[in-house]
Design a protein around this motif. Structure first.
Motif: not given
Length: 328
Positions: A189-215
């Motif tokens: 986020k700091e390296a982005c400067g003024d650029a907006r940051l989208k954070v990708i979780f790869e939900t298909g690899e997180l196995s559970t809905y609880d992990n998706i919520r935590r991520a």
């Protein structure tokens, strides 16, 4: 369809549920305690609600509005090893003028490319209002050292990227190394400067809905401007259920912090019917505040073609031939 959007994201959250975020993220154990203290996900209820909302029908006038809105939310994407400057220039032209025969057609939100193609994309969309997004942090696996990830981000930003799509270290997350993931997002986020940051979780690899919520909460605590389901490079990408869960997370995060965060489902959304189902999820879960491309995006390539075909069908009552849209 909204004609204007906010020019900046919300300021970073300082507190969550009355607790300073600095305290929540003071150590891996405090962060783990917070994330594992989130309510468990009722998987059956989540999937049933997503399926129910997916059956909603809309009238013709609302469908026309929804199609234009969806077009304006597309991050038109090419992320292949065979990408060339010519292909990226063609993609940029399509993003700026999706239907050259109808200049009333909205532009897409962005084009999304690898860092080495950012300068080409920037030139291709100049003056159109279309943003240039770049995947970074060793997309799609993210399995390199942090300094390499940050160099990847800086290369894209220096070339003119307006947005950065980063991938989290899923191995670290699944091993319970939450603070490592948090610290990497903060650094990116700091390296982005003024650029907006989208954070990708790869939900298909997180196995559970609880992990998706935590991520989702982990990404938002670290300063994500968007949370994003997937890279589009694995078998399971965006689904109505995992997107609904992430929409609930951004709703609850704003209620606790006052900070609004966007959502981007990506991968596997190919038809206008699919896109409209996701817009219904947005409307019914978080409301009109997110029905704008500043806060909701589709990561897609072939989706735009179907949206254009359906738009033309509504306007003329018939489908055009196969050459009506370009094949990406």
């Amino acid at each position: 369809m909204p004609t204007t959007a906010p020019t900046a994201s919300s300021p970073p959250a300082k507190r969550v549920g009355g607790t300073p975020i600095a305290d929540v993220t003071a150590s891996n154990s405090t962060l783990r305690r917070f994330l594992h203290g989130l309510p468990g996900v009722d998987a059956v209820g989540l999937e049933a609600r997503a399926a129910s909302l997916g059956t909603r029908s809309i009238k013709t006038t609302a469908k026309a509005y929804a199609i234009d809105l969806a077009i304006s939310m597309v991050d038109l994407t090419t992320l292949e090893g065979a990408d060339t400057p010519g292909k990226v220039r063609a993609l940029g032209a399509k993003a700026a003028h999706p239907d050259p025969t109808d200049r009333a057609t909205p532009t897409t939100a962005a084009v999304c490319v690898y860092p080495d193609m950012v300068a080409v994309a920037k030139q291709a969309v100049a003056g159109s209002g279309v943003k240039v997004a770049s995947v970074a942090t060793a997309f799609p696996a993210g399995r390199v050292a942090l300094d390499v990830k940050l160099a990847d981000v800086r290369e894209a930003v220096d070339a003119g990227a307006d947005e950065i799509d980063m991938v989290i270290d899923r191995g670290a997350f699944l091993s319970g190394k939450y603070l490592k993931v948090y610290d990497e997002i903060v650094a990116v986020k700091e390296a982005c400067g003024d650029a907006r940051l989208k954070v990708i979780f790869e939900t298909g690899e997180l196995s559970t809905y609880d992990n998706i919520r935590r991520a989702s909460w982990l990404g938002m605590l670290a300063g994500a401007d968007f949370i994003k389901t997937s890279t589009g490079k694995v078998a399971v990408n965006a689904t109505p259920a995992n997107t609904l869960l992430m929409l609930e997370a951004v709703r609850d995060f704003r209620a606790q912090t006052g900070v609004q965060v966007g959502v981007k489902p990506a991968g596997g959304i190919r038809t206008s019917k699919d896109a409209i189902k996701f817009l219904v999820l947005v409307n019914e879960t978080v409301g009109e505040d997110w029905l704008d491309n500043h806060w909701f995006r589709f990561g897609a390539s072939s989706l735009l073609n179907d949206l254009l075909m359906q738009r033309q069908k509504l306007a003329t009552g018939r489908y055009s031939g196969p050459d009506y849209v370009t094949v990406d």
